[in-house]
Design an enzyme around this catalytic site. Structure first.
Site: not given
Ligand SMILES: NC(=O)c1ccc[n+]([C@@H]2O[C@H](COP(=O)([O-])OP(=O)(O)OC[C@H]3O[C@@H](n4cnc5c(N)ncnc54)[C@H](OP(=O)(O)O)[C@@H]3O)[C@@H](O)[C@H]2O)c1
Length: 335
Positions: A128, A244
């Site tokens: 991001c 950001h």
């Molecule tokens: N935040 C950003 O700005 C951003 C930007 C670019 C890319 N990303 C990427 O996007 C992804 C998600 O980020 P986020 O910020 O949304 O994180 P988050 O809020 O922590 O959410 C993570 C999600 O993944 C699920 N999860 C975790 N372990 C899992 C498993 N073993 N099997 C299936 N689902 C699972 C979680 O489910 P539970 O609720 O059950 O734990 C939750 O729904 C990451 O790979 C991150 O690197 C994020």
């Protein structure tokens, strides 16, 4: 219109929530909808007015989808996406796992949509932090070739997920109640973030660069298809909830005027450029559910000939993640 059965792995997370909203608001033609989470705790999501229980993913369940969005973890993407893509389901992965893998397109549609091909069913979305720079400087790079790029980042806590956002809120609440910022146990961050900032996003390598700094460099080179550009980054986490910001210094290969650069910025796809020095984007005003990148304060740098400066803001959860993935799916739908 053709409909696509859609799976969202990580539907209960931050990016997942935004993704669901965008699939709805952009009227992506979703047929059946399959949300997944870790399965560790019960979770439900609402999509198009209907409540769905999330389940832990399995390859069999994912195979029902035409398009699967991975917005969960590196491990989950690594486990399922290659086999799912091989079975014919488009996989749009927001994790870091495949971004640099040879043969996996790393795509920002405004910049390199031509990388999307029916033969490459596994597609990665970028980190991001670099998205703002990749979009804002794309036309300048094409026209004048950027040879050196320096970035200082000002990264929102939501970039580290839902739990990280909760930590900032908890620290602030404790501060206002007790007058001091607490040190949270098992926190996502290496230092307290309320009323603070720190130059660490991820772990450090032996040269002292952080994981985020290395990602920005490597991914930007891949997206721009330019191995030669020299990129140097200091990534900083700041107590902003969403959006950001980047301070960019860039050197161009050919001498050019500020006016010529402005012309490129005005016609850059997915960018709104503020021309007056007092007009500039901020994360609060331009990084909250915004679908484009914003830039301002273009000026000649005083450090070197042919070097310029630009201030860039983008929504890490939209353009940096969920929106970019939906835009990829919109392109896929037309292939
Ligand atoms: N935040 C950003 O700005 C951003 C930007 C670019 C890319 N990303 C990427 O996007 C992804 C998600 O980020 P986020 O910020 O949304 O994180 P988050 O809020 O922590 O959410 C993570 C999600 O993944 C699920 N999860 C975790 N372990 C899992 C498993 N073993 N099997 C299936 N689902 C699972 C979680 O489910 P539970 O609720 O059950 O734990 C939750 O729904 C990451 O790979 C991150 O690197 C994020």
């Amino acid at each position: 219109m053709k409909k696509f059965n859609v799976a969202v792995v990580g539907a209960s997370g931050m990016v997942g929530g935004e993704l669901l909203g965008l699939l709805e608001s952009r009227r992506f033609p979703v047929g059946e909808f399959y949300p997944f989470n870790s399965g560790r705790k019960p979770a439900a999501v609402v999509f198009r007015g209907k409540k769905y229980a999330c389940a832990a993913p399995s390859l069999e369940a994912l195979k029902k989808a035409d398009i699967a969005f991975f917005v969960s973890t590196d491990e989950v993407a690594a486990e399922f996406a290659p086999r799912l893509a091989a079975a014919g389901t488009w996989c749009v992965d927001d994790s870091a796992f495949f971004r640099l893998a040879p043969g996996v397109p790393l795509v920002i549609p405004e910049v390199n949509a031509a990388e999307l091909k029916p033969s490459k069913k596994l597609i990665a979305g970028p980190n991001c932090t670099l998205t703002g720079a990749a979009v804002a400087l794309a036309e300048i790079h094409r026209r004048f070739r950027i040879t050196e790029l320096r970035l200082a980042t000002y990264q929102a806590v939501s970039g580290a997920g839902k739990a990280a956002m909760g930590e900032l809120e908890e620290e602030l609440k404790t501060y206002f109640k007790k007058g001091a910022v607490p040190k949270l146990k098992n926190g996502k961050f290496p230092r307290p973030i309320a009323f603070n900032l720190f130059p660490q996003v991820g772990g450090f390598d032996e040269d002292g660069n952080s994981g985020e700094e290395n990602k920005v460099e490597a991914e930007l080179k891949k997206i721009w298809g330019d191995k030669k550009i020299r990129i140097s980054v200091t990534a900083v986490r700041v107590p902003v909830l969403r959006g950001h910001s980047l301070a960019a210094w860039f050197k161009v290969a050919r001498p050019c005027s500020e006016g010529a650069l402005k012309k490129e910025l005005r016609r850059t796809a997915g960018l709104k450029f503020f021309e007056k020095p007092g007009d500039y984007p901020t994360p609060l005003e331009h990084g909250q559910r915004t679908e484009i990148v914003y830039a301002g304060r273009l000026r000649r740098a005083r450090t070197a000939a042919n070097e310029f400066q630009l201030w860039i803001v983008s929504d890490n959860l939209y353009k940096g993640a969920a929106l970019n993935s939906v835009q990829i799916a919109e392109k896929i739908a037309k292939l």
